[in-house]
Design a protein around this motif. Structure first.
Motif, PDB file in Angstrom:
ATOM      1  N   UNK A 476       3.370   1.766   6.158  1.00  0.00           N
ATOM      2  CA  UNK A 476       3.734   0.863   5.061  1.00  0.00           C
ATOM      3  C   UNK A 476       3.747   1.601   3.721  1.00  0.00           C
ATOM      4  N   UNK A 477       2.755   2.478   3.505  1.00  0.00           N
ATOM      5  CA  UNK A 477       2.677   3.203   2.237  1.00  0.00           C
ATOM      6  C   UNK A 477       3.924   4.042   1.997  1.00  0.00           C
ATOM      7  N   UNK A 478       4.367   4.798   2.993  1.00  0.00           N
ATOM      8  CA  UNK A 478       5.528   5.665   2.794  1.00  0.00           C
ATOM      9  C   UNK A 478       6.833   4.866   2.733  1.00  0.00           C
ATOM     10  N   UNK A 479       6.879   3.728   3.428  1.00  0.00           N
ATOM     11  CA  UNK A 479       8.051   2.866   3.297  1.00  0.00           C
ATOM     12  C   UNK A 479       8.120   2.286   1.891  1.00  0.00           C
ATOM     13  N   UNK A 480       6.985   1.870   1.343  1.00  0.00           N
ATOM     14  CA  UNK A 480       6.964   1.364  -0.027  1.00  0.00           C
ATOM     15  C   UNK A 480       7.346   2.457  -1.021  1.00  0.00           C
ATOM     16  N   UNK A 481       6.858   3.670  -0.791  1.00  0.00           N
ATOM     17  CA  UNK A 481       7.185   4.785  -1.675  1.00  0.00           C
ATOM     18  C   UNK A 481       8.682   5.108  -1.601  1.00  0.00           C
ATOM     19  N   UNK A 482       9.223   5.042  -0.400  1.00  0.00           N
ATOM     20  CA  UNK A 482      10.661   5.227  -0.207  1.00  0.00           C
ATOM     21  C   UNK A 482      11.440   4.190  -1.021  1.00  0.00           C
ATOM     22  N   UNK A 483      11.004   2.932  -0.959  1.00  0.00           N
ATOM     23  CA  UNK A 483      11.676   1.873  -1.701  1.00  0.00           C
ATOM     24  C   UNK A 483      11.579   2.101  -3.209  1.00  0.00           C
ATOM     25  N   UNK A 484      10.453   2.639  -3.667  1.00  0.00           N
ATOM     26  CA  UNK A 484      10.272   2.898  -5.098  1.00  0.00           C
ATOM     27  C   UNK A 484      11.279   3.917  -5.609  1.00  0.00           C
ATOM     28  N   UNK A 485      11.650   4.882  -4.778  1.00  0.00           N
ATOM     29  CA  UNK A 485      12.644   5.875  -5.188  1.00  0.00           C
ATOM     30  C   UNK A 485      14.071   5.355  -5.006  1.00  0.00           C
TER      31      UNK A 485
END
Length: 630
Positions: A476-485
């Motif tokens: 979830x953390x890396x998916x959220x970070x992906x969405x932030x970019x």
């Protein structure tokens, strides 16, 4: 030819003019620059007589002087203090615009809301209608055939858009104008949606989804153009990106559990509430979920005729007085309207020298044959294709599936989707300001490398044993970070960029091409990803799309020129630069400079600019005004 260019320049009292098909020197030229005042006034007077605007001759003269040398407006003795103050405010208070302009942008946002709601309205209904129509895609009775049927029905709007809706945009715009097409598309986003709530089998539902696609395609190809043509260059990116922003913001208003990539937190929250609202309605829940998408189409149908028509469409039709009246509603003063009217006319006259007369078929062919148009076609194709290559929709279309694969329960999957949308919402807003300061290209070049490694990291986290609490949390953390970019870059840029890169003569068919590209590959992705996930497993699927991010980065680096803060007409000079020269500059000058500056940390290196500006253009006004203010 060069000889012809020189002759044209000499006739207008200009230096040698730029070849708009082959701008090998990368010059961006104001078509009015260098013309003696007496010659300019005579041209303006002749123009006023020709288009029946003799009553505005003095105003057009002042507008032409300002357009000829934007930074020097303070020295134009014909301007009064009120007019000079309005020109200063274009820089110092650039968001201080007329209500009609903002109402137009709000309407475009409603059009985007219709698009987003329609695109995802079936997702919550997917839990019910396949069972009612005898094609369950989950559980013991699921079959491969049923999976394909559900995928094709869900992809119906994209198929209808890519194969028909987008391509109707050009002839409809030619006949009815921008507002007429938006009205037409809103009707197709209203009636088929209501019809889908009364379907008795999957075949009928598929037909209503195809008809919906006609409206979606025509609207997606027209609304960004309409917004781009009405907005001033200095804030065009920030306002036009409202299409994508509110597309994603209200996309999740439909009752759903699978949420599209750039849905915002507010939209997801309302979608979650709506989902709960019909959760216990019973067998008709899916019909309410599908039919509810008609709601935002109603204000769109009504509101469109309270907006001004695109002034550039009026100019294309030779209706200059109507274009001036429209600009007066979209600009703060008649002077600014007159300036923009004459400047657009001057540039379109140069466009006509290379485009000539054409029809729908020849316009489409010329997307690939006229060099200036072909480069815009390539650039818009790259940014639209990159939106599907980046992988946002593998999470968006199948967010619940992805999080369930990570070991989440139903409630956890919904909450994870809510967090995904929250990140999208928060990080999309900065693009309103950065898209016109750092630029479209810069945002893409910065965000794509970040999306590549975050998506790869998310995929590799599936290797962590499922019983480990870090398994779901890290995914979830890396998916959220992906969405932030994703949110400030590839989210808003493609539609904004594609709406502005084509010349007026090919803007409708060019945008149709761009949107058809995006929606066709969205259909392919939505139909094929379940198979890809089954064959590659999450690690392989995420890694595959991480690799596509790197590929998209290379394509953008080579083939996507910057367009920030240039008028739609000045972009003719940008896209007149041959692709070979642009790509060579990026590889041989820009890339080595970046390595020396940011990897080797050398502060003494300088990058030679690609474009040379001859004669002041609108963007130079900002420099002049700020210099005086500070």
């Amino acid at each position: 030819s060069d000889e012809y260019d020189a002759a044209v320049g000499a006739e207008r009292g200009l230096p040698k003019s730029v070849n708009l098909n082959r701008n090998v020197t990368a010059r961006i030229q104001n078509p009015l620059a260098g013309i003696p005042r007496e010659t300019l006034f005579k041209s303006v007077d002749d123009f006023a007589v020709e288009v029946g605007m003799t009553e505005q001759t003095s105003l057009l003269r002042k507008g032409a002087l300002v357009a000829q040398d934007p930074p020097a407006f303070e020295s134009v003795e014909l301007l009064d203090e009120v007019e000079k103050d309005a020109l200063r405010n274009e820089v110092l208070h650039k968001w201080r615009q007329p209500w009609s302009l903002y109402f137009t942008v709000i309407l475009c946002s409603i059009g985007a809301a219709v698009q987003g709601w329609d695109q995802t309205g079936s997702n919550g209904a997917n839990l019910s209608w396949p069972i009612e129509f005898g094609v369950p895609d989950t559980g013991d009775n699921a079959t491969d055939y049923n999976t394909w049927i559900v995928g094709i029905v869900n992809g119906g709007p994209y198929i209808g858009s890519a194969l028909l809706g987008c391509w109707l945009s050009d002839p409809l715009n030619f006949i009815f104008g921008r507002r007429g097409v938006i009205f037409f598309s809103a009707i197709f986003c209203l009636i088929p949606v209501i019809g889908s709530a009364f379907c008795q089998n999957w075949q009928q539902l598929f037909v209503t989804r195809l008809l919906l696609g006609i409206g979606m395609g025509a609207k997606a190809s027209t609304v960004p153009i309409y917004a781009a043509e009405n907005c001033p260059a200095a804030i065009r990116g920030g306002l036009v990106m409202s299409w994508q922003m509110w597309l994603v913001h209200l996309e999740a208003l439909s009752p759903q559990t699978h949420l599209r990539g750039d849905s915002t937190a507010f939209g997801i929250f309302l979608g979650f509430c709506a989902n709960l609202a019909v959760y216990k309605v019973g067998d008709i829940a899916w019909r309410l979920q599908l039919g509810s998408a008609f709601i935002p189409a109603v204000p769109l149908v009504i509101g469109v005729y309270f907006c001004p028509e695109s002034p550039r469409w009026y100019i294309k039709k030779g209706r200059y007085q109507d274009a001036f009246n429209s600009l007066c509603r979209l600009r703060n003063t008649p002077l600014q309207a007159a300036r923009d009217l004459y400047y657009i006319h001057a540039q379109i006259t140069e466009e006509a020298d290379i485009i000539g007369k054409n029809n729908y078929v020849t316009r489409f062919i010329e997307l690939f044959t006229i060099p200036r148009v072909r480069r815009a076609t390539l650039a818009s194709f790259v940014v639209m294709l990159a939106q599907q290559m980046c992988g946002i929709n593998i999470i968006a279309f199948y967010s619940s599936t992805v999080f369930k694969e990570a070991g989440a329960g139903d409630l956890q999957a919904l909450l994870a989707s809510l967090g995904f949308g929250l990140v999208n919402f928060v990080f999309a807003w900065p693009a309103v300001w950065t898209i016109d300061t750092y630029g479209r290209r810069a945002l893409l070049l910065f965000t794509f490398p970040q999306m590549a490694w975050t998506l790869l990291a998310a995929g590799l986290c599936f290797i962590i044993p499922e019983e480990n609490r870090a398994h779901l949390g890290m995914i979830a953390f890396f998916i959220f970070l992906f969405a932030a970019f994703y949110s400030p870059g590839e989210g808003p840029v493609p539609f904004t960029y594609s709406a502005e890169v084509f010349p007026l003569s090919h803007r409708e068919v060019g945008m149709s091409w761009a949107v058809a590209t995006c929606l066709f590959w969205a259909a392919v992705l939505s139909i094929t990803f379940p198979r890809l996930l089954r064959a590659f497993h999450p690690v392989g699927a995420f890694s595959f799309y991480a690799g596509l991010n790197v590929t998209a980065l290379c394509l953008i680096f080579l083939f996507v020129p910057e367009t920030k803060q240039r008028t739609l007409e000045e972009l003719d000079y940008v896209f007149a630069v041959p692709t070979r020269i642009h790509a060579s500059y990026q590889l041989k000058k820009a890339l080595p400079w970046w390595i020396k500056r940011y990897i080797m940390r050398r502060k003494d290196v300088r990058l030679e600019p690609l474009y040379r500006f001859e004669g002041a253009t609108a963007a130079d006004q900002e420099i002049a005004v700020k210099a005086m203010a500070y």
